[in-house]
Design a protein around this motif. Sequence first.
Motif, PDB file in Angstrom:
ATOM      1  N   GLU A   1      -4.952   5.714  -6.150  1.00  0.00           N
ATOM      2  CA  GLU A   1      -5.984   5.907  -5.150  1.00  0.00           C
ATOM      3  C   GLU A   1      -6.627   4.573  -4.773  1.00  0.00           C
ATOM      4  O   GLU A   1      -6.789   3.696  -5.625  1.00  0.00           O
ATOM      5  CB  GLU A   1      -7.080   6.841  -5.686  1.00  0.00           C
ATOM      6  CG  GLU A   1      -6.584   8.232  -6.050  1.00  0.00           C
ATOM      7  CD  GLU A   1      -7.707   9.102  -6.582  1.00  0.00           C
ATOM      8  OE1 GLU A   1      -8.821   8.571  -6.809  1.00  0.00           O
ATOM      9  OE2 GLU A   1      -7.473  10.302  -6.775  1.00  0.00           O
TER      10      GLU A   1
ATOM     11  N   GLU B   1       0.619   4.077  -2.926  1.00  0.00           N
ATOM     12  CA  GLU B   1       0.294   5.455  -2.567  1.00  0.00           C
ATOM     13  C   GLU B   1       1.408   6.401  -3.026  1.00  0.00           C
ATOM     14  O   GLU B   1       1.139   7.524  -3.465  1.00  0.00           O
ATOM     15  CB  GLU B   1       0.097   5.569  -1.046  1.00  0.00           C
ATOM     16  CG  GLU B   1      -1.146   4.877  -0.510  1.00  0.00           C
ATOM     17  CD  GLU B   1      -2.398   5.741  -0.631  1.00  0.00           C
ATOM     18  OE1 GLU B   1      -2.273   6.909  -1.060  1.00  0.00           O
ATOM     19  OE2 GLU B   1      -3.491   5.252  -0.273  1.00  0.00           O
TER      20      GLU B   1
ATOM     21  N   ARG C   1       0.831  -1.206   0.000  1.00  0.00           N
ATOM     22  CA  ARG C   1       0.000   0.000   0.000  1.00  0.00           C
ATOM     23  C   ARG C   1       0.869   1.261   0.000  1.00  0.00           C
ATOM     24  O   ARG C   1       0.577   2.225  -0.708  1.00  0.00           O
ATOM     25  CB  ARG C   1      -0.929  -0.005   1.219  1.00  0.00           C
ATOM     26  CG  ARG C   1      -1.928   1.153   1.249  1.00  0.00           C
ATOM     27  CD  ARG C   1      -2.839   1.069   2.453  1.00  0.00           C
ATOM     28  NE  ARG C   1      -3.704  -0.108   2.382  1.00  0.00           N
ATOM     29  CZ  ARG C   1      -3.586  -1.187   3.133  1.00  0.00           C
ATOM     30  NH1 ARG C   1      -2.614  -1.257   4.050  1.00  0.00           N
ATOM     31  NH2 ARG C   1      -4.414  -2.201   3.004  1.00  0.00           N
TER      32      ARG C   1
END
Length: 440
Positions: free
Chosen positions: A40, A35, A31
């Motif tokens: 998104e 990011e 993640r």
Amino acid sequence: MASQQFEPPSGTRDFLAGALRTREHVFARIREVFERYGFEPLQTPAFERLETLTGKYGDEGDKLIFKILRRGEREASGEADLALRYDMTVPLARVVANYGSQLPTPYKRYVMGPVWRADRPGRGRFREFAQCDVDVVGSASPLADAEIVCALADALDAVGVGEFKVLVNSRRALMGLLEVYGVPAELGGGVLITLDKLDKLAPEKVAAELVEARSLSADIAKALVGDLTAEDAVERMHAVLKDSEDGRAGLEEIGRLLELAAPKVGRSRIAFTPSLVRGLDYYTGVIFEVVAEGMPGSIASGGRYDGLIAALGGPDVPACGGSLGVERIIGLLGDAAVVAERTDVALTVIAEETAAEVMGFASALRDAGLRTEVYLAASRKLAKQLKWAADRKARFAVIYGAADREAGVVAVKDLDLGEQEQVPAAELAAYLVRRCAPTG
């Protein structure tokens, strides 16, 4: 032997603390990378309308869709109207079709969650497993393809899978190859599904299936498989495709992706691989898979799928994406890859009349940021509670009885050093925060 009724359904798993910590560690690292690239998050339902999913994965894929029978008055019909999601790509296409004007262009999204396939369980194959996908919708630029490959490679590095290779091909190059060999267009999809087995079956078995199941002549099947698996396959592809418009376009796509992604991925970790064939029907351009030493199959895959969103009734927008095989990645790392953080403080409860105050100490310590546990079992024997604290790998044990309350102090035992100290009750949190602070 435990009763079968207590086992999870075949192809699914329970995750106890050690395994779950490893999974959460992997998801968190992935993640962070996604990011950092500006993707998104997106979350979609666990199930979709059956018609949304069918026809998107080819004949073989459609057979693996978990269908949900109609409910209520129509339950007796035995018909299905919903299905558990098979992957994360088709739900993305539905979202873009539904929310198109509300989304940025290009739309860069990532998603993490479970998918389901009615497959035969085996080593490394599950009916319920997690996928981590990253996609770019609305850009036909080869920069988008390279961004996907680079993000996935960065994610693999972030979770500790350093030894891997990105295999690259192009659907257009493969279709050009079929055209050169005179394979009818209506047979092309089935032929590619069979060729997709080249990483699992011997070339002669794939050639035999092309003859028996796909109606190709033995000569064409042998030559086609031979070109894709030869040591000089890259040179053969360039030679065979020189007169095919689709073939040349596919080779250009491959070359551009290698040029753009290699500086980040590493030139030794990415290569044109003619035998790579992604069998899913929705791919239209470059395709790729990532393989790692010691792991059968791929640990990531993806490609360009420009027509999928339009096929769902949405806008005709270009798209590309990739999926990380997190289950296989976690298998490479092992469940013990992440060590649980130890408990800072274990609070004993040796007298009922002091229990409320012990709970107050626990609240203050947690508010101060310390990992704190309270003894919850029935025994009031101090020796048993100290053993519990040691089993929990606590750094400190707090002992508070009636005599301690009268004196206004708390006994704090350092379980690493075996030392014990009396601390004013009002100063307990500050004292333990100071003692638990990292040194150096």
